[in-house]
Design a protein around this motif. Structure first.
Motif, PDB file in Angstrom:
ATOM      1  N   SER A 201       0.824  -1.213   0.000  1.00 36.07           N
ATOM      2  CA  SER A 201       0.000   0.000   0.000  1.00 36.07           C
ATOM      3  C   SER A 201       0.857   1.261   0.000  1.00 36.07           C
ATOM      4  CB  SER A 201      -0.933   0.006   1.226  1.00 36.07           C
ATOM      5  OG  SER A 201      -1.911  -1.002   1.119  1.00 36.07           O
ATOM      6  N   ALA A 202       1.952   1.239   0.740  1.00 32.19           N
ATOM      7  CA  ALA A 202       2.737   2.452   0.962  1.00 32.19           C
ATOM      8  C   ALA A 202       3.858   2.657  -0.040  1.00 32.19           C
ATOM      9  CB  ALA A 202       3.326   2.430   2.373  1.00 32.19           C
ATOM     10  N   THR A 208      -0.572   6.547  -1.347  1.00 33.13           N
ATOM     11  CA  THR A 208      -1.124   5.526  -0.464  1.00 33.13           C
ATOM     12  C   THR A 208      -2.589   5.842  -0.192  1.00 33.13           C
ATOM     13  OG1 THR A 208       1.018   5.261   0.610  1.00 33.13           O
ATOM     14  CG2 THR A 208      -0.908   4.419   1.788  1.00 33.13           C
ATOM     15  N   SER A 240       0.241   4.434   7.918  1.00 29.96           N
ATOM     16  CA  SER A 240       0.672   4.115   6.549  1.00 29.96           C
ATOM     17  C   SER A 240       2.018   4.734   6.212  1.00 29.96           C
ATOM     18  CB  SER A 240      -0.387   4.589   5.552  1.00 29.96           C
ATOM     19  OG  SER A 240      -0.354   5.995   5.367  1.00 29.96           O
ATOM     20  N   VAL A 251      -0.722  10.705   1.092  1.00 30.76           N
ATOM     21  CA  VAL A 251      -1.696   9.719   1.562  1.00 30.76           C
ATOM     22  C   VAL A 251      -3.095  10.245   1.268  1.00 30.76           C
ATOM     23  CG1 VAL A 251      -2.552   8.384   3.521  1.00 30.76           C
ATOM     24  CG2 VAL A 251      -0.127   9.006   3.408  1.00 30.76           C
TER      25      VAL A 251
END
Length: 412
Positions: A201-202, A208, A240, A251
């Motif tokens: 995800s990151a 993200t 995250s 993000v």
């Protein structure tokens, strides 16, 4: 800072693609203008757009483009999800992946090739649209890869990463320069056996994405007014960042909402205000996209009860108190909002191997790290998060603005 909503059509929910009515869509979008938003996120249903492995329906793609154009006419940019996938407790997967044609959607060569072609078709059709933000590979499609899904397509973390890279590459080639990404539900952050990991995800995609839902045990444990409940979205944003190789990686709080009865309807506006205030206090936040624009029509059957009332507007397009709270937050941000100061203190997170994070349950509601972070935050401290493996990386800490790290054991 970007503010938007996940668009839920008032007529027919996401089944509206079967009876596409651009006038109804325009009316829905017009109702959103009072909120001061700048984008929406939309959801083609995968089986309707690609009913056969070798067929992406041209008419369906044309309708998606028409929706994006209609939003653009109202000053709204559009993020498009591809593989739907899963929405509001319902699965939408093509017949060519199930029953007699059952095959793993992440590893079967024919399925993966078809998914690549589908994402390419959508991204190519939208590549020249100025209001097209980019593709999200799918809405929480990671939920198909493990428990508690009743019929999961099992994969290993390295297979999940390979699949994601291929899907994102297809989007990048078809619509270069747009913000293409993927979105997982919180098992990626909280379940140590889940094959889609925080590192995926990151580190993959343009930014993200986090999805914050307090019915995951947070509200049950801390109540509708608890500090942890109101800070859950901000916590996921900060959590995250711990895995990001780029300290400046943006993000996107891509989904967050006020689910009843965990958040009583009379409390929805207060929850919305508090959630937004805490999230907007996070550095590097690209934007917030509330779930969702309009309530689900109660003429439709079998939704979980909480899904019917998540809208900022009623099903007949009347604004609700939570919608007014969003409009006020947007207005106040534009009148005087600014990037918050870095979070100087970070809580140290140990999850084992950072690539697979087998000890992720400590991050979830009731976990030692989650509860310690929330205790610190409730005291008025603005904690960040740093992986134990990065505590000695002075350059990374400095880039994040962190000058003090605290272990969980030090939190009383």
């Amino acid at each position: 800072m970007r503010f938007g909503v996940n668009y839920t059509p008032t007529r027919g929910w996401f089944h509206h693609w079967l009876d596409f009515d651009l006038d109804e869509i325009r009316a829905d979008l017009d109702s959103l203008t009072v909120l001061g938003l700048d984008h929406i996120r939309v959801f083609p249903l995968w089986p309707l757009f690609q009913p056969n492995r070798a067929l992406v329906r041209p008419r369906a793609v044309e309708q998606l483009v028409a929706l994006v154009d209609a939003a653009g006419e109202r000053g709204l940019d559009v993020a498009v999800d591809g593989l739907q996938g899963h929405l509001s407790s319902f699965d939408f997967v093509p017949s060519w992946t199930t029953t007699w044609h059952r095959r793993n959607m992440f590893t079967d060569p024919g399925v993966v090739e078809a998914q690549e072609a589908y994402l390419t078709a959508l991204a190519s059709a939208l590549a020249d649209r100025p209001h097209f933000l980019g593709m999200t590979v799918g809405n929480e499609i990671d939920q198909f890869s493990g428990d508690p899904h009743p019929d999961p397509d099992r994969i290993r973390p390295e297979q999940a990463g390979s699949w994601l890279r291929r899907m994102l590459d297809a989007c990048d080639k078809a619509a270069p320069g747009r913000a293409h990404l993927h979105a997982s539900y919180d098992a990626a952050w909280y379940d140590g056996t889940h094959p889609f990991t925080p590192a995926h995800s990151a580190r993959l995609g343009a930014m993200t994405a986090v999805h914050s839902w307090v019915f995951n045990g947070t509200a049950q444990r801390h109540g509708p007014t608890g500090a942890a409940t109101e800070r859950h979205a901000a916590y996921l944003v900060e959590l995250s960042k711990a895995w990001a190789d780029d300290p400046d990686r943006p993000v996107w709080l891509q989904e967050v909402g006020a689910p009843a009865p965990h958040i009583p309807p009379g409390r929805a506006a207060a929850f919305t205000r508090a959630t937004l205030a805490h999230a907007l206090d996070c550095t590097g936040l690209w934007g917030v996209t509330w779930w969702c624009s309009h309530d689900v029509d109660r003429a439709l059957a079998d939704f979980p009860e909480l899904e019917y009332g998540l809208g900022l507007f009623t099903n007949d397009r009347r604004i609700k108190p939570a919608g007014e709270a969003v409009a006020r937050a947007v207005r106040e941000w534009h009148e005087g909002g600014r990037e918050p100061e870095p979070r100087r203190t970070a809580l140290v997170l140990d999850v084992g191997d950072p690539e697979t994070a087998p000890s992720r349950p400590v991050c979830g509601p009731g976990g030692a790290f989650f509860e310690a972070w929330m205790r610190v935050a409730a005291r008025g401290v603005r904690p960040g998060v740093v992986l134990g493996s990065r505590v000695g990386d002075a350059g990374w800490l400095a880039a994040r603005g962190i000058d003090s790290v605290v272990s969980v054991d030090e939190v009383g």
